[in-house]
Structures are given as structure tokens and as C-alpha cells.
Enzyme design. Structure first.
Site, PDB file in Angstrom:
ATOM      1  N   GLU A 225       0.827  -1.220   0.000  1.00 24.03           N
ATOM      2  CA  GLU A 225       0.000   0.000   0.000  1.00 24.03           C
ATOM      3  C   GLU A 225       0.855   1.262   0.000  1.00 24.03           C
ATOM      4  OE1 GLU A 225      -2.555   0.388   3.426  1.00 24.03           O
ATOM      5  OE2 GLU A 225      -3.604   2.119   2.608  1.00 24.03           O
ATOM      6  N   ASP A 295      -9.585   9.920   6.624  1.00 26.75           N
ATOM      7  CA  ASP A 295     -10.301   8.675   6.917  1.00 26.75           C
ATOM      8  C   ASP A 295     -11.714   8.906   7.449  1.00 26.75           C
ATOM      9  OD1 ASP A 295      -8.448   6.483   6.196  1.00 26.75           O
ATOM     10  OD2 ASP A 295      -7.139   7.440   7.651  1.00 26.75           O
ATOM     11  N   ASP A 325     -11.278   1.226   4.740  1.00 20.19           N
ATOM     12  CA  ASP A 325     -10.272   1.743   5.669  1.00 20.19           C
ATOM     13  C   ASP A 325     -10.622   3.171   6.068  1.00 20.19           C
ATOM     14  OD1 ASP A 325      -8.073   2.362   7.161  1.00 20.19           O
ATOM     15  OD2 ASP A 325      -6.675   2.502   5.489  1.00 20.19           O
TER      16      ASP A 325
HETATM   17  C1  RNT Z   1      -2.568   4.422   6.712  1.00 26.96           C
HETATM   18  C2  RNT Z   1      -3.053   3.326   5.831  1.00 26.96           C
HETATM   19  C3  RNT Z   1      -3.290   2.016   6.499  1.00 26.96           C
HETATM   20  C4  RNT Z   1      -4.012   2.125   7.826  1.00 26.96           C
HETATM   21  C5  RNT Z   1      -4.533   0.811   8.379  1.00 26.96           C
HETATM   22  C6  RNT Z   1      -4.904   0.927   9.799  1.00 26.96           C
HETATM   23  O1  RNT Z   1      -2.538   5.643   6.100  1.00 26.96           O
HETATM   24  O2  RNT Z   1      -4.175   3.730   5.132  1.00 26.96           O
HETATM   25  O3  RNT Z   1      -3.947   1.163   5.624  1.00 26.96           O
HETATM   26  O4  RNT Z   1      -5.070   3.024   7.751  1.00 26.96           O
HETATM   27  O5  RNT Z   1      -3.650  -0.180   8.128  1.00 26.96           O
HETATM   28 ZN    ZN Z   2      -5.173   2.243   3.980  1.00 26.33          ZN
END
Ligand code: RNT
Ligand code: ZN
Length: 418
Positions: A225, A295, A325
Site C-alpha cells: 500500500e 479517513d 479503511d
Molecule cells: C494508513 C493506511 C493504512 C491504515 C490501516 C490501519 O494511512 O491507510 O492502511 O489506515 O492499516
Molecule cells: Zn489504507
């Protein structure tokens, strides 16, 4: 008017456009959704529930009723699941959600620490996805983990990620399923670095070591990611989009696109088709960034519909794994969980209710007038009646009835948590 009567009328209207609403519902409910466990407790986990969240991510708000134990979190997740349509629910766990009476170092976690999750998932028919937790820990205090300059720190996180891959494989074997393992690290510089290349070389080397361990791909696969920046890591993120796109393509892994991890006017809906031109599969972290990677709870907005449309129009249901997420601690957490999960379902259903072949034909022929006319027409079709029927058929509350359930649960359960 009854939900059924409204639906029958809607069904007729959609049929005039050649769209089968029954089929749309039947297909939507089969799309797997990987629902993050961390909305329930503000990303605290059970390794050290009193610890501070670190790594450039933040929850804001202190609405009462946060889940404080594994049992509470599971009960809350079940409640959310009972309010949400869709037959294939998965829980996305983080390594810090282990079930152990004694402290276990992150590089020493084992499948046995997650056995009770497996039992629970089997009982309720959930799949399990997993995430190494490379934040909220003394060994990530430098702001770096897999790319840290200190070999000792890197080795610790390499061991942690390998331990997580083994746990993912265990989940897959136990549930006869494939666990999608998402690797996100917070690594980045607050101020302008002079040697970005060295840090990225270290990250590549660490990932290579993590991935060198033989894990059965039938049961566990990794996704990486990317991110643009985090709080305290504004100048350079080591695991950038270019870095991980390159890494995933070179190593035939999955890539994770998080809605909040790009420049504010960039959208991940536009990136799915590019990524899938070169990778067989990918993961999404559907979130809602408001001015930054905030978020916020996922809602039925333009970008969510665009993401769903990209998946549905291209038939990518088997190649794009949809994960959620987001984390909001300022409102009832069960409501937050439910609204986001329902919104995702809603967007998938909405995407199923369009004459895609006709729209593609307009576009292919350069008839953009017809394309726009049809897309705008769809917005005032009786979508709500189809969504309500989907909820009704799934045995979950229709419309505002959700609120009643949430409030009742709050009254009887979450408000009693001191
Ligand atoms: C952080 C990422 C990650 C987290 C989670 C908790 O910026 O988005 O994926 O939000 O793993
Ligand atoms: Zn994430």
C-alpha cells in the site's frame, strides 16, 4: 407504499432501459467486502489498548462506547454485519488484534494467537484478511520500520511481516480461502531528505527478505500500500505510489490503492484500469479523504460511485478486492461502520443498474451527447426502491430503521461501557 410495491414499479422502469434489477441484486450480494476491524476501537488493538496511535495516522473524537476487548469488538462487528447487506463479509484484522493473555513481541506472533478469530470467523461465515502492524510501537518511533537506517530495526519488522505471512497462510488453510495480506508502513521524512534513494533501496531489500519466505499462494497473498504523506512525514514517503507500483509489477504482487493516499484532486477510480493493465489483481482501501487523508466515514458520493462503476463496468469483481479503511471516533462507531459498509454496497448496486453496453457503444462511436444524457438520466431513476428491496431481501433494516437499531444497541450495550 410498501417496499415491494415501490420495487415492482422501479423494476419496470429499469426494465425499459434493459436492466434486470433482480439480477443486479443477486450479483451485488455475492461481491466480497473486506471490512476493517479497526473502526470498532479507533485502531487500538489488544496488544496495548491504552497505547497511542502513531505512524502519521490519527483518529479524532472520543464518542463513548469504544470496544475495549476482543469480545466487545466481535459483538460490535456482528451488530454491524447484521445491519449490512451482502453475503460475503470478510474481516480485515491487524496484527495488534491478537488474542493472548500475555504480551507477545510483534516479531514473535504466531497462528495460535489468532486461533480464536478463526473459530469466530467459522461460526459466522466470515473470511479473514490480514495486516502487519508496523506502527504504534517503540521500534517505529524513529518514523521508520522496514526502511530504517538501523539494521536491527529493519530486521525486527522483517520478522514481524514474515510472522504475519505465516498467520495469513494459517487463516487461508483453516478457512479454505485466500487471505489478502496488506503491507503498509509509515516510513517517511518530516523534512527534506538528501538520500531518498538509500531509504528506498533499504525498503526494497527488506521487502525482498519478507517475500523470500515460501508461503502457499493459495492461502495468502501480499499487497503493498502506497501513500503520499503522513502527519510527521510530510516531505518524503519511502513507500510512494511509484515505488510500490514498480515493486508489485516486478514481483507479481498486489497493489493497494487507498482513497486518501494521493494528491487531493487525484482519484483512485481513475487508477484501477491502469493498475489492472499490468497486474492480475489489486486491493482497495476505500476511505473518504476530506482535504487530507482524514479517513472520514465512506459515504455514497461521486468518487465512491466512480470506484464501484470501474469495477462493475469492466467485470473486475474477481480482480479487485474491496477493502474499507476509515476510522471516525466522533460518532457512534457502530453507525460509522454500518454507514460506510452500506454505502459501499449501495454504490456497487448502483453501478449494476446501468446499461453499460449501450453507454460503451455511445462512447466508442463518439456520441458523447448520448453518453452524458443517459448518465444523467440514471441519476433520477428510482434507485432507492431497488436499494430498499436489496436490504429487505437481505434481512437488514431498510432506510432509517438502521438508526433505531444502532440507538438500541447503544442504549443496551455500548453506553454501558464506562
Ligand atoms: C494508513 C493506511 C493504512 C491504515 C490501516 C490501519 O494511512 O491507510 O492502511 O489506515 O492499516
Ligand atoms: Zn489504507
Amino acid at each position: 407504499m410498501s417496499i415491494k410495491a415501490a420495487y415492482e414499479l422501479a423494476k419496470e422502469r429499469y426494465a425499459e432501459l434493459g436492466i434486470d434489477t433482480d439480477k443486479a441484486i443477486a450479483e451485488t450480494e455475492q461481491i466480497p467486502l473486506s471490512i476493517h476491524c479497526w473502526q470498532g476501537d479507533d485502531v487500538r488493538g489488544f496488544e496495548n489498548p491504552e497505547g497511542e496511535l502513531s505512524g502519521g495516522i490519527q483518529t479524532t473524537g472520543n464518542y463513548p462506547g469504544r470496544a475495549r476487548s476482543i469480545d466487545e469488538l466481535r459483538a460490535d462487528f456482528n451488530k454491524m454485519a447484521s445491519l449490512t447487506p451482502g453475503k460475503k463479509k470478510r474481516i480485515s484484522l491487524h496484527a495488534i488484534y491478537l488474542d493472548s493473555p500475555t504480551k507477545v513481541e510483534r516479531n514473535e506472533i504466531e497462528p495460535k494467537h489468532f486461533a480464536s478469530w478463526v473459530d469466530w470467523a467459522k461460526q459466522y461465515g466470515y473470511g479473514i484478511d490480514f495486516n502487519p502492524t508496523c506502527f504504534s510501537h517503540p521500534k517505529s518511533a524513529s518514523g521508520f520500520t522496514l526502511s530504517d537506517a538501523d539494521k536491527g530495526v529493519r530486521d525486527f519488522w522483517i520478522e514481524h511481516c514474515i510472522a504475519c505471512r505465516k498467520i495469513g497462510e494459517y487463516f487461508g488453510k483453516e478457512l479454505n480461502d485466500r487471505c489478502i495480506q496488506n503491507i503498509w508502513i509509515p516510513d517517511g521524512f518530516k523534512d527534506i531528505p538528501v538520500d531518498r534513494f538509500a531509504a528506498r533501496a533499504r525498503l526494497k531489500d527488506s521487502l525482498d527478505k519478507v517475500m523470500a519466505v515460501e508461503i502457499d499462494k493459495r492461502y495468502d497473498v501480499e499487497s503493498v500500500e502506497s501513500k503520499l504523506f503522513g502527519i510527521g512525514a510530510e516531505s518524503c514517503t519511502i513507500g510512494s505510489h511509484e515505488f510500490y507500483l514498480g515493486y508489485a509489477v516486478a514481483n507479481n504482487m498486489l497493489l493497494t490503492l487507498d482513497s486518501g493516499h494521493f494528491h487531493p484532486t487525484e482519484v483512485i477510480s481513475d487508477k484501477i484500469s491502469s493498475v489492472l493493465t499490468f497486474l492480475p489483481e489489486m486491493l482497495l482501501h476505500v476511505s473518504r479523504p476530506v482535504r487530507w487523508d482524514s479517513d472520514h466515514v465512506v459515504i455514497f458520493d461521486d468518487e465512491l460511485r466512480a470506484i464501484a462503476s470501474e469495477i462493475i463496468r469492466n467485470g473486475f469483481e474477481d480482480r479487485v478486492f474491496i477493502g474499507l479503511d476509515y476510522f471516525d471516533a466522533s460518532i457512534n462507531r457502530i453507525a460509522a461502520w454500518t454507514i460506510g459498509t452500506r454505502s459501499m454496497q449501495k454504490a456497487l448496486l448502483y453501478a449494476k443498474l446501468e446499461p453499460t453496453a449501450e453507454l460503451k457503444k455511445f462512447e466508442f462511436e463518439g456520441d458523447y451527447t448520448s453518453r452524458l444524457t443517459m448518465l444523467e438520466t440514471l441519476k433520477s431513476m428510482p434507485f432507492g426502491a431497488v436499494w430498499d428491496m436489496y436490504c429487505e431481501k437481505s434481512g437488514v433494516p431498510v432506510g432509517a430503521a438502521v438508526l433505531k437499531e444502532v440507538k438500541e444497541y447503544e442504549k443496551n450495550v455500548t453506553s454501558k461501557r464506562a
